[in-house]
Design a protein around this motif. Structure first.
Motif, PDB file in Angstrom:
ATOM      1  N   ILE A  65      -2.578  42.366  30.405  1.00  0.00           N
ATOM      2  CA  ILE A  65      -2.333  43.800  30.238  1.00  0.00           C
ATOM      3  C   ILE A  65      -1.266  44.009  29.170  1.00  0.00           C
ATOM      4  O   ILE A  65      -0.161  43.466  29.260  1.00  0.00           O
ATOM      5  CB  ILE A  65      -1.874  44.435  31.562  1.00  0.00           C
ATOM      6  N   SER A  66      -1.581  44.818  28.159  1.00  0.00           N
ATOM      7  CA  SER A  66      -0.638  45.102  27.084  1.00  0.00           C
ATOM      8  C   SER A  66       0.304  46.228  27.491  1.00  0.00           C
ATOM      9  O   SER A  66       0.104  46.905  28.493  1.00  0.00           O
ATOM     10  CB  SER A  66      -1.389  45.502  25.813  1.00  0.00           C
ATOM     11  N   GLU A  69      -1.569  49.543  27.464  1.00  0.00           N
ATOM     12  CA  GLU A  69      -2.412  49.669  28.653  1.00  0.00           C
ATOM     13  C   GLU A  69      -1.581  50.051  29.865  1.00  0.00           C
ATOM     14  O   GLU A  69      -1.932  50.962  30.622  1.00  0.00           O
ATOM     15  CB  GLU A  69      -3.129  48.340  28.942  1.00  0.00           C
ATOM     16  N   TYR A  92      -7.696  47.988  38.403  1.00  0.00           N
ATOM     17  CA  TYR A  92      -7.917  48.186  36.965  1.00  0.00           C
ATOM     18  C   TYR A  92      -8.285  46.867  36.306  1.00  0.00           C
ATOM     19  O   TYR A  92      -9.245  46.783  35.535  1.00  0.00           O
ATOM     20  CB  TYR A  92      -6.652  48.747  36.312  1.00  0.00           C
ATOM     21  N   ASN A  93      -7.524  45.810  36.603  1.00  0.00           N
ATOM     22  CA  ASN A  93      -7.791  44.503  36.003  1.00  0.00           C
ATOM     23  C   ASN A  93      -9.148  43.967  36.423  1.00  0.00           C
ATOM     24  O   ASN A  93      -9.868  43.334  35.630  1.00  0.00           O
ATOM     25  CB  ASN A  93      -6.691  43.519  36.406  1.00  0.00           C
ATOM     26  N   LYS A  96     -11.827  45.910  34.531  1.00  0.00           N
ATOM     27  CA  LYS A  96     -11.768  45.489  33.131  1.00  0.00           C
ATOM     28  C   LYS A  96     -12.427  44.121  32.936  1.00  0.00           C
ATOM     29  O   LYS A  96     -13.238  43.930  32.011  1.00  0.00           O
ATOM     30  CB  LYS A  96     -10.307  45.447  32.676  1.00  0.00           C
ATOM     31  N   THR A 100     -15.923  43.243  30.972  1.00  0.00           N
ATOM     32  CA  THR A 100     -15.862  42.276  29.867  1.00  0.00           C
ATOM     33  C   THR A 100     -16.896  41.171  30.056  1.00  0.00           C
ATOM     34  O   THR A 100     -17.572  40.758  29.100  1.00  0.00           O
ATOM     35  CB  THR A 100     -14.448  41.666  29.779  1.00  0.00           C
ATOM     36  N   PRO A 108     -13.165  46.054  23.147  1.00  0.00           N
ATOM     37  CA  PRO A 108     -12.110  46.028  24.179  1.00  0.00           C
ATOM     38  C   PRO A 108     -11.544  47.421  24.476  1.00  0.00           C
ATOM     39  O   PRO A 108     -11.236  47.737  25.621  1.00  0.00           O
ATOM     40  CB  PRO A 108     -11.049  45.107  23.577  1.00  0.00           C
ATOM     41  N   GLU A 109     -11.397  48.239  23.419  1.00  0.00           N
ATOM     42  CA  GLU A 109     -10.849  49.589  23.613  1.00  0.00           C
ATOM     43  C   GLU A 109     -11.739  50.418  24.525  1.00  0.00           C
ATOM     44  O   GLU A 109     -11.250  51.195  25.361  1.00  0.00           O
ATOM     45  CB  GLU A 109     -10.674  50.303  22.274  1.00  0.00           C
ATOM     46  N   GLN A 112     -11.326  49.137  28.115  1.00  0.00           N
ATOM     47  CA  GLN A 112     -10.059  49.603  28.670  1.00  0.00           C
ATOM     48  C   GLN A 112     -10.143  51.067  29.099  1.00  0.00           C
ATOM     49  O   GLN A 112      -9.648  51.453  30.154  1.00  0.00           O
ATOM     50  CB  GLN A 112      -8.942  49.432  27.645  1.00  0.00           C
ATOM     51  N   GLU A 113     -10.817  51.868  28.278  1.00  0.00           N
ATOM     52  CA  GLU A 113     -10.960  53.290  28.588  1.00  0.00           C
ATOM     53  C   GLU A 113     -11.748  53.496  29.885  1.00  0.00           C
ATOM     54  O   GLU A 113     -11.369  54.313  30.737  1.00  0.00           O
ATOM     55  CB  GLU A 113     -11.662  54.002  27.429  1.00  0.00           C
ATOM     56  N   GLN A 116      -9.659  52.409  32.833  1.00  0.00           N
ATOM     57  CA  GLN A 116      -8.616  53.396  33.125  1.00  0.00           C
ATOM     58  C   GLN A 116      -9.180  54.590  33.880  1.00  0.00           C
ATOM     59  O   GLN A 116      -8.532  55.111  34.801  1.00  0.00           O
ATOM     60  CB  GLN A 116      -7.948  53.854  31.829  1.00  0.00           C
TER      61      GLN A 116
END
Length: 230
Positions: A65-66, A69, A92-93, A96, A100, A108-109, A112-113, A116
């Motif tokens: 997680i960045s 994020e 969330y993880n 995600k 993936t 990836p964006e 992530q959206e 979220q």
């Protein structure tokens, strides 16, 4: 709180028709003021702890997680208990990672959206659950506090003699070990009650509830009649 207090003294009023519960006594006013301050402080502390827990989990090497994020994930979970916030982060993880694995060509964006959005929907369910916990627990606290203060007033006015308080649990399979151990025990009116291990003392130590979602009620047993007035 005040309406719940008024409801709690109905039985006492029926027993003593001339007795009138005074909701404006210093004890009741102090309880309402302290309760409000304690509730606000507790909510703020829990939000701070929830964010701290989420940051700690996100900083783990394998979290993936960045910072960006994490900032977006934190926003919808503010107001949850720490455990709820961490559960949301794990959810969330999970979403995600699942997206993936199933859609490796998706940007990836975009993943992530979508993750979220799923986490935000989950957070709304968690918020409703927390709101119900707070509402139910606060009404129980006010009900028990009202009855406790009413009995204190009845004692002061000599409507009742020596009285003890007795916690009664819901007595079903959902009752926790602590509440089961308190069931039926006698305590003096001014005696402070024990608290379950790990539960912060944000509740009135003179009466129920003992913890969030506690369904115990305090009953009162008159052991001796009042002393006749000369």
């Amino acid at each position: 709180w005040r309406e719940s207090m008024a409801t709690s003294v109905q039985q006492l009023s029926e027993r003593f028709p001339k007795f009138l519960f005074d909701p404006n006594t210093r004890a009741v006013q102090d309880w309402v003021a302290d309760r409000g301050a304690t509730l606000v402080t507790n909510v703020v502390d829990q939000q701070r702890n929830a964010i701290r827990e989420m940051v700690g989990k996100a900083l783990q090497i394998d979290s993936g997680i960045s910072v960006d994020e994490l900032a977006k994930i934190i926003r919808p979970v503010v107001g949850l208990y720490p455990a709820q916030a961490v559960a949301n982060l794990k959810y969330y993880n999970f979403v995600k990672q699942t997206l993936t694995d199933k859609h490796p060509r998706t940007k990836p964006e975009k993943i992530q959206e979508r993750a979220q959005r799923s986490a935000a929907r989950y957070a709304s369910v968690q918020h409703r659950a927390r709101a119900m916990t707070i509402a139910g627990t606060e009404m129980a606290a006010a009900y028990n506090a009202g009855e406790f203060n009413a009995v204190q007033q009845a004692l002061a006015k000599n409507y009742m003699g020596r009285t003890v308080k007795v916690p009664i649990s819901a007595r079903d399979a959902r009752v926790c070990d602590f509440c089961r151990s308190m069931d039926g025990k006698q305590f003096e009116m001014d005696e402070e009650l024990p608290m379950p291990k790990g539960v912060r003392s944000m509740y009135d130590r003179k009466t129920c509830p003992f913890h969030p979602r506690c369904r115990c009620v305090m009953t009162y047993e008159e052991l001796e009649p009042p002393i006749p007035m000369e």
